[in-house]
Design an enzyme around this catalytic site. Structure first.
Site, PDB file in Angstrom:
ATOM      1  N   VAL A 252     -17.378 -11.975   6.810  1.00 24.96           N
ATOM      2  CA  VAL A 252     -17.196 -12.922   5.707  1.00 24.96           C
ATOM      3  C   VAL A 252     -17.023 -14.327   6.279  1.00 24.96           C
ATOM      4  CG1 VAL A 252     -15.671 -13.579   3.800  1.00 24.96           C
ATOM      5  CG2 VAL A 252     -16.220 -11.170   4.183  1.00 24.96           C
ATOM      6  N   SER A 284      -8.564  -7.489  -0.337  1.00 26.68           N
ATOM      7  CA  SER A 284      -7.756  -6.286  -0.059  1.00 26.68           C
ATOM      8  C   SER A 284      -8.039  -5.850   1.365  1.00 26.68           C
ATOM      9  CB  SER A 284      -8.105  -5.179  -1.057  1.00 26.68           C
ATOM     10  OG  SER A 284      -9.518  -5.040  -1.176  1.00 26.68           O
ATOM     11  N   VAL A 285      -7.425  -6.577   2.294  1.00 19.40           N
ATOM     12  CA  VAL A 285      -7.724  -6.376   3.718  1.00 19.40           C
ATOM     13  C   VAL A 285      -6.485  -5.884   4.478  1.00 19.40           C
ATOM     14  CG1 VAL A 285      -9.641  -8.017   3.789  1.00 19.40           C
ATOM     15  CG2 VAL A 285      -7.306  -8.846   4.153  1.00 19.40           C
ATOM     16  N   ASP A 327       7.169   0.753   4.799  1.00 25.32           N
ATOM     17  CA  ASP A 327       6.051  -0.101   5.233  1.00 25.32           C
ATOM     18  C   ASP A 327       6.422  -1.058   6.358  1.00 25.32           C
ATOM     19  OD1 ASP A 327       4.556   1.077   3.242  1.00 25.32           O
ATOM     20  OD2 ASP A 327       3.991  -0.791   2.235  1.00 25.32           O
ATOM     21  N   ALA A 335       3.925   5.438  -0.196  1.00 27.40           N
ATOM     22  CA  ALA A 335       5.214   5.544  -0.869  1.00 27.40           C
ATOM     23  C   ALA A 335       5.950   6.825  -0.477  1.00 27.40           C
ATOM     24  CB  ALA A 335       5.007   5.492  -2.382  1.00 27.40           C
ATOM     25  N   HIS A 459      -7.259  32.019 -12.045  1.00 26.10           N
ATOM     26  CA  HIS A 459      -8.671  31.897 -12.447  1.00 26.10           C
ATOM     27  C   HIS A 459      -8.757  31.622 -13.941  1.00 26.10           C
ATOM     28  CE1 HIS A 459     -12.962  32.681 -12.726  1.00 26.10           C
ATOM     29  NE2 HIS A 459     -12.693  33.373 -13.825  1.00 26.10           N
TER      30      HIS A 459
HETATM   31  P1  FAD Z   1       8.188  -1.876  -0.935  1.00 25.27           P
HETATM   32  O1  FAD Z   1       7.777  -0.964  -2.037  1.00 25.27           O
HETATM   33  O2  FAD Z   1       7.264  -2.970  -0.541  1.00 25.27           O
HETATM   34  O3  FAD Z   1       9.604  -2.458  -1.321  1.00 25.27           O
HETATM   35  C1  FAD Z   1      10.269  -3.374  -0.529  1.00 25.27           C
HETATM   36  C2  FAD Z   1      11.239  -4.139  -1.395  1.00 25.27           C
HETATM   37  O4  FAD Z   1      12.076  -4.910  -0.540  1.00 25.27           O
HETATM   38  C3  FAD Z   1      10.593  -5.130  -2.353  1.00 25.27           C
HETATM   39  O5  FAD Z   1      11.047  -4.867  -3.653  1.00 25.27           O
HETATM   40  C4  FAD Z   1      11.048  -6.494  -1.868  1.00 25.27           C
HETATM   41  O6  FAD Z   1      11.305  -7.401  -2.939  1.00 25.27           O
HETATM   42  C5  FAD Z   1      12.342  -6.148  -1.177  1.00 25.27           C
HETATM   43  N1  FAD Z   1      12.729  -7.103  -0.122  1.00 25.27           N
HETATM   44  C6  FAD Z   1      11.988  -7.513   0.930  1.00 25.27           C
HETATM   45  N2  FAD Z   1      12.708  -8.331   1.721  1.00 25.27           N
HETATM   46  C7  FAD Z   1      13.925  -8.456   1.129  1.00 25.27           C
HETATM   47  C8  FAD Z   1      15.102  -9.167   1.467  1.00 25.27           C
HETATM   48  N3  FAD Z   1      15.196  -9.867   2.603  1.00 25.27           N
HETATM   49  N4  FAD Z   1      16.156  -9.092   0.622  1.00 25.27           N
HETATM   50  C9  FAD Z   1      16.096  -8.364  -0.528  1.00 25.27           C
HETATM   51  N5  FAD Z   1      15.002  -7.638  -0.879  1.00 25.27           N
HETATM   52  C10 FAD Z   1      13.943  -7.689  -0.058  1.00 25.27           C
HETATM   53  N6  FAD Z   1       1.216   4.392  -1.828  1.00 25.27           N
HETATM   54  C11 FAD Z   1       1.088   5.684  -2.187  1.00 25.27           C
HETATM   55  O7  FAD Z   1       1.682   6.560  -1.533  1.00 25.27           O
HETATM   56  N7  FAD Z   1       0.334   6.066  -3.258  1.00 25.27           N
HETATM   57  C12 FAD Z   1      -0.344   5.168  -4.002  1.00 25.27           C
HETATM   58  O8  FAD Z   1      -1.021   5.539  -4.957  1.00 25.27           O
HETATM   59  C13 FAD Z   1      -0.247   3.795  -3.662  1.00 25.27           C
HETATM   60  N8  FAD Z   1      -0.892   2.866  -4.373  1.00 25.27           N
HETATM   61  C14 FAD Z   1      -0.758   1.541  -4.048  1.00 25.27           C
HETATM   62  C15 FAD Z   1      -1.462   0.601  -4.785  1.00 25.27           C
HETATM   63  C16 FAD Z   1      -1.360  -0.743  -4.466  1.00 25.27           C
HETATM   64  C17 FAD Z   1      -2.124  -1.751  -5.294  1.00 25.27           C
HETATM   65  C18 FAD Z   1      -0.514  -1.153  -3.386  1.00 25.27           C
HETATM   66  C19 FAD Z   1      -0.347  -2.609  -3.056  1.00 25.27           C
HETATM   67  C20 FAD Z   1       0.185  -0.229  -2.648  1.00 25.27           C
HETATM   68  C21 FAD Z   1       0.060   1.141  -2.953  1.00 25.27           C
HETATM   69  N9  FAD Z   1       0.713   2.120  -2.210  1.00 25.27           N
HETATM   70  C22 FAD Z   1       0.566   3.441  -2.538  1.00 25.27           C
HETATM   71  C23 FAD Z   1       1.565   1.770  -1.062  1.00 25.27           C
HETATM   72  C24 FAD Z   1       3.045   1.776  -1.484  1.00 25.27           C
HETATM   73  O9  FAD Z   1       3.221   0.898  -2.568  1.00 25.27           O
HETATM   74  C25 FAD Z   1       3.921   1.361  -0.313  1.00 25.27           C
HETATM   75  O10 FAD Z   1       3.645   2.175   0.812  1.00 25.27           O
HETATM   76  C26 FAD Z   1       5.389   1.499  -0.676  1.00 25.27           C
HETATM   77  O11 FAD Z   1       5.716   0.694  -1.784  1.00 25.27           O
HETATM   78  C27 FAD Z   1       6.284   1.141   0.505  1.00 25.27           C
HETATM   79  O12 FAD Z   1       7.605   1.298   0.119  1.00 25.27           O
HETATM   80  P2  FAD Z   1       8.777   0.458   0.811  1.00 25.27           P
HETATM   81  O13 FAD Z   1      10.020   0.925   0.166  1.00 25.27           O
HETATM   82  O14 FAD Z   1       8.648   0.536   2.278  1.00 25.27           O
HETATM   83  O15 FAD Z   1       8.479  -1.065   0.442  1.00 25.27           O
HETATM   84  P1  NAD Z   2      -6.639  -0.813   3.943  1.00 23.61           P
HETATM   85  O1  NAD Z   2      -6.121  -0.895   5.328  1.00 23.61           O
HETATM   86  O2  NAD Z   2      -6.696   0.494   3.266  1.00 23.61           O
HETATM   87  O3  NAD Z   2      -8.117  -1.392   3.892  1.00 23.61           O
HETATM   88  C1  NAD Z   2      -8.429  -2.692   4.290  1.00 23.61           C
HETATM   89  C2  NAD Z   2      -9.912  -2.752   4.599  1.00 23.61           C
HETATM   90  O4  NAD Z   2     -10.270  -4.100   4.750  1.00 23.61           O
HETATM   91  C3  NAD Z   2     -10.274  -2.034   5.879  1.00 23.61           C
HETATM   92  O5  NAD Z   2     -11.364  -1.160   5.656  1.00 23.61           O
HETATM   93  C4  NAD Z   2     -10.623  -3.164   6.830  1.00 23.61           C
HETATM   94  O6  NAD Z   2     -11.595  -2.809   7.790  1.00 23.61           O
HETATM   95  C5  NAD Z   2     -11.130  -4.199   5.863  1.00 23.61           C
HETATM   96  N1  NAD Z   2     -11.049  -5.574   6.362  1.00 23.61           N
HETATM   97  C6  NAD Z   2     -10.044  -6.142   7.065  1.00 23.61           C
HETATM   98  N2  NAD Z   2     -10.333  -7.451   7.323  1.00 23.61           N
HETATM   99  C7  NAD Z   2     -11.534  -7.703   6.743  1.00 23.61           C
HETATM  100  C8  NAD Z   2     -12.352  -8.858   6.642  1.00 23.61           C
HETATM  101  N3  NAD Z   2     -11.981 -10.009   7.178  1.00 23.61           N
HETATM  102  N4  NAD Z   2     -13.517  -8.764   5.978  1.00 23.61           N
HETATM  103  C9  NAD Z   2     -13.903  -7.591   5.402  1.00 23.61           C
HETATM  104  N5  NAD Z   2     -13.171  -6.456   5.484  1.00 23.61           N
HETATM  105  C10 NAD Z   2     -12.000  -6.521   6.132  1.00 23.61           C
HETATM  106  O7  NAD Z   2      -5.798  -1.890   3.128  1.00 23.61           O
HETATM  107  P2  NAD Z   2      -5.668  -2.158   1.563  1.00 23.61           P
HETATM  108  O8  NAD Z   2      -6.788  -1.542   0.816  1.00 23.61           O
HETATM  109  O9  NAD Z   2      -5.392  -3.604   1.447  1.00 23.61           O
HETATM  110  O10 NAD Z   2      -4.355  -1.363   1.205  1.00 23.61           O
HETATM  111  C11 NAD Z   2      -3.156  -1.606   1.945  1.00 23.61           C
HETATM  112  C12 NAD Z   2      -2.369  -0.357   2.115  1.00 23.61           C
HETATM  113  O11 NAD Z   2      -1.741  -0.009   0.887  1.00 23.61           O
HETATM  114  C13 NAD Z   2      -3.220   0.863   2.472  1.00 23.61           C
HETATM  115  O12 NAD Z   2      -3.436   0.961   3.853  1.00 23.61           O
HETATM  116  C14 NAD Z   2      -2.379   1.982   2.004  1.00 23.61           C
HETATM  117  O13 NAD Z   2      -1.472   2.318   3.012  1.00 23.61           O
HETATM  118  C15 NAD Z   2      -1.639   1.388   0.816  1.00 23.61           C
HETATM  119  N6  NAD Z   2      -2.269   1.885  -0.436  1.00 23.61           N
HETATM  120  C16 NAD Z   2      -2.268   3.229  -0.652  1.00 23.61           C
HETATM  121  C17 NAD Z   2      -2.857   3.729  -1.794  1.00 23.61           C
HETATM  122  C18 NAD Z   2      -2.868   5.201  -2.027  1.00 23.61           C
HETATM  123  O14 NAD Z   2      -2.133   5.906  -1.351  1.00 23.61           O
HETATM  124  N7  NAD Z   2      -3.671   5.722  -2.951  1.00 23.61           N
HETATM  125  C19 NAD Z   2      -3.455   2.883  -2.705  1.00 23.61           C
HETATM  126  C20 NAD Z   2      -3.466   1.516  -2.429  1.00 23.61           C
HETATM  127  C21 NAD Z   2      -2.850   1.038  -1.282  1.00 23.61           C
END
Ligand code: FAD
Ligand code: NAD
Length: 480
Positions: A252, A284-285, A327, A335, A459
């Site tokens: 890109v 979404s990278v 994370d 999650a 089944h």
């Molecule tokens: P987080 O959920 O990021 O929570 C961290 C919290 O800490 C936040 O609320 C933040 O405000 C708080 N925080 C940070 N720093 C401070 C501070 N200094 N003081 C006070 N509070 C603070 N995972 C799945 O397993 N299944 C899915 O289907 C899935 N779908 C996803 C879809 C999307 C669009 C995205 C973005 C992520 C998805 N994930 C999914 C990934 C999942 O959301 C994360 O892996 C998960 O939320 C991580 O949990 P965590 O508790 O480590 O952190």
């Molecule tokens: P990802 O790591 O899944 O995918 C990012 C993609 O972007 C990769 O394929 C990477 O090669 C590509 N990429 C990176 N830099 C790029 C660039 N400059 N140009 C083009 N492509 C590039 O990350 P995500 O989709 O942002 O999601 C983040 C994380 O959130 C995931 O790794 C996952 O752990 C979590 N998540 C989980 C779920 C689920 O469990 N169903 C759903 C959504 C997100």
């Protein structure tokens, strides 16, 4: 005198809030610091997962799937529906309602378990004989406030945020990360996505179903490199059929915005300069850990070169009584992985000896069909020099799959060639997210493929394909 707690958790995402609940169940005094505010300015528990991640994305995936079924697939059942239309603002309202219900649910669980929610930003300020000192600032009930609390044990669960790219400013209107892409007010006509990872595929699917022409630009030469290549190949075929236009191996370049949209310059896999015009762009990278302004240095900790906090197998950091989970540490950003680490650390603090087998953490991508796996891929096992045998069975040969009109995909099982121990299970199908749970149980119990082959499955059900794939490992699938 500062308030003292046995356990202070920083962050109330699925890692932090589960850790807090488990620690409270074990009789500890617990506080959880959380600063998340929703767009209306209300403080919310639940972190990324509940507010802008797993839960809202799955709500929109479900709504958009209903729309796609009504528009294209009900006719296969002999049902005709005319003038199917979509009200995006109502769809968003439903999603927001689910998020509200879930985040309120955590508030209830905190009250039930007598967990103190300290509202604001948590930052380490030092260590005394009494414990670790953490300043909580910003968001007290009465406005700006600041207090210092003392913790015998600290669990850092600060999670992650979207990674942005230099020169591509995210405004969450024209150019969006996950937060904006879960809240577009209209379906774009043309949507560009940078990154064909989990978010790109899930949210790309949502907006494609709602009417957008979606083009996904992926830097790596291989599509879904982390998945078993049989799954990745089938997924690429299905997504192409649906109209998701995925380009791999691209670089890109400059991204320009105007009133009408976004122009993305890129070099394709053959080195040719290309331009993509779109109404909107999702970036979404990947995600980066949240360690900024956490004051790690005040207790002698620092993030590693990738921004993560280093921990051992029990999520202990280099500083005694300070743990980190989810994370913000190594391992998949999922999650359920964060939740399991939350339970583990609470039990370690309680003096128990818990264990997580990271090889048994399942992955799910909630596209249509869903993609799910646990354990290792065929490519990983071959690279390790393992002798393996595989069995694969298609949903096309399953009566339930045909009945529900979801006959795409297959289950692939991989077992050790000599011992028959299951080493990996890979599914692409409807409800793969539920089917994979059987494989997780089997692998946690070190089952052989024969174990699944011998177990009675209902089944007609999609789960019969799990059994047939297990039998196929021994070349004795019954319905093929
Ligand atoms: P987080 O959920 O990021 O929570 C961290 C919290 O800490 C936040 O609320 C933040 O405000 C708080 N925080 C940070 N720093 C401070 C501070 N200094 N003081 C006070 N509070 C603070 N995972 C799945 O397993 N299944 C899915 O289907 C899935 N779908 C996803 C879809 C999307 C669009 C995205 C973005 C992520 C998805 N994930 C999914 C990934 C999942 O959301 C994360 O892996 C998960 O939320 C991580 O949990 P965590 O508790 O480590 O952190
Ligand atoms: P990802 O790591 O899944 O995918 C990012 C993609 O972007 C990769 O394929 C990477 O090669 C590509 N990429 C990176 N830099 C790029 C660039 N400059 N140009 C083009 N492509 C590039 O990350 P995500 O989709 O942002 O999601 C983040 C994380 O959130 C995931 O790794 C996952 O752990 C979590 N998540 C989980 C779920 C689920 O469990 N169903 C759903 C959504 C997100």
């Amino acid at each position: 005198m500062s308030k003292e707690f046995d356990v202070v958790v920083i962050g109330a995402g699925p890692g932090g809030y589960i850790a807090a609940i488990r620690a409270a169940q074990l009789g500890k005094t617990v506080a959880c610091i959380e600063k998340w505010k929703n767009p209306a300015g209300t403080l919310k528990l639940g972190g990324t997962c509940l507010n802008v991640g797993c839960i809202p994305s799955k709500a929109l995936l479900a709504s958009s799937e209903e729309f796609e079924n009504a528009s294209h697939h009900l006719a296969d059942h002999g049902i005709s529906v005319e003038n199917v239309s979509v009200d995006i603002s109502k769809m968003m309202g439903r999603k927001d309602g689910i998020v509200e219900k879930m985040t309120k649910g955590i508030e209830f669980l905190f009250r039930k378990n007598k967990i103190t929610w300290l509202k604001g930003h948590g930052k380490f300020t030092g260590k005394t004989d009494a414990g670790v000192q953490i300043e909580v600032s910003g968001e007290g009930e009465g406005g700006a406030s600041s207090e210092v609390v003392t913790a015998k044990n600290v669990i850092i669960a600060t999670g992650s945020k979207a990674r942005h790219l230099p020169g591509i400013p995210v405004d969450n209107k024209l150019i969006a990360d996950n937060e904006g892409a879960l809240s577009f007010d209209t379906a774009p006509k043309k949507l560009a996505v940078i990154g064909a990872g989990v978010i790109g595929l899930e949210l790309g699917s949502v907006w494609r179903r709602l009417g957008a022409d979606v083009t996904v630009l992926e830097a790596l030469p291989e599509f879904l490199g982390a998945a078993d290549q049989a799954l990745a190949k089938e997924a690429a075929k299905q997504f192409k059929k649906q109209g998701l236009d995925i380009h791999v191996g691209v670089k890109v370049g400059e991204v320009k915005t105007s009133e009408n949209g976004v122009t993305i310059a890129y070099t394709d896999k053959d080195g040719n300069a290309q331009t993509l015009e779109a109404d909107r762009l999702i970036v979404s990278v990947g995600r980066v850990p949240n360690t900024d302004n956490l004051g790690l240095e005040a207790i002698g900790l620092k993030a590693n070169e990738r921004g993560f906090i280093d921990v051992d197998d029990h999520c202990a950091t280099a500083v005694p009584n300070v743990y980190a989970i989810g994370d913000v540490v190594r391992g998949p950003m999922l999650a359920h992985k964060a939740e399991d680490e939350g339970v583990l650390v609470a039990e370690v603090i309680d003096g128990q000896k818990p264990h997580i087998d990271y090889n048994c953490i399942p992955w799910v991508i909630y596209t249509e069909p869903e993609i799910a796996w646990v354990g290792k891929t065929e490519q990983q096992l071959k690279a390790e020099g393992r002798e393996i045998k595989t069995g694969q069975f298609p949903f096309m040969a399953n009566g339930r799959a045909l009945g529900i009109n979801k006959a795409d995909g297959f289950v692939k099982m991989i077992a050790d060639a000599k011992t028959d121990e299951l080493l990996g299970v890979h599914i692409i199908s409807a409800n793969a997210s539920d089917l994979i749970a059987e494989a997780v149980v089997a692998m946690e119990f070190k089952a052989a493929s024969e174990d699944i082959g011998r177990i009675c499955h209902p089944h007609p059900s999609l789960s019969e394909v799990m059994r047939e794939a297990a039998l196929a490992v021994d070349k004795r699938a019954l319905n093929m």
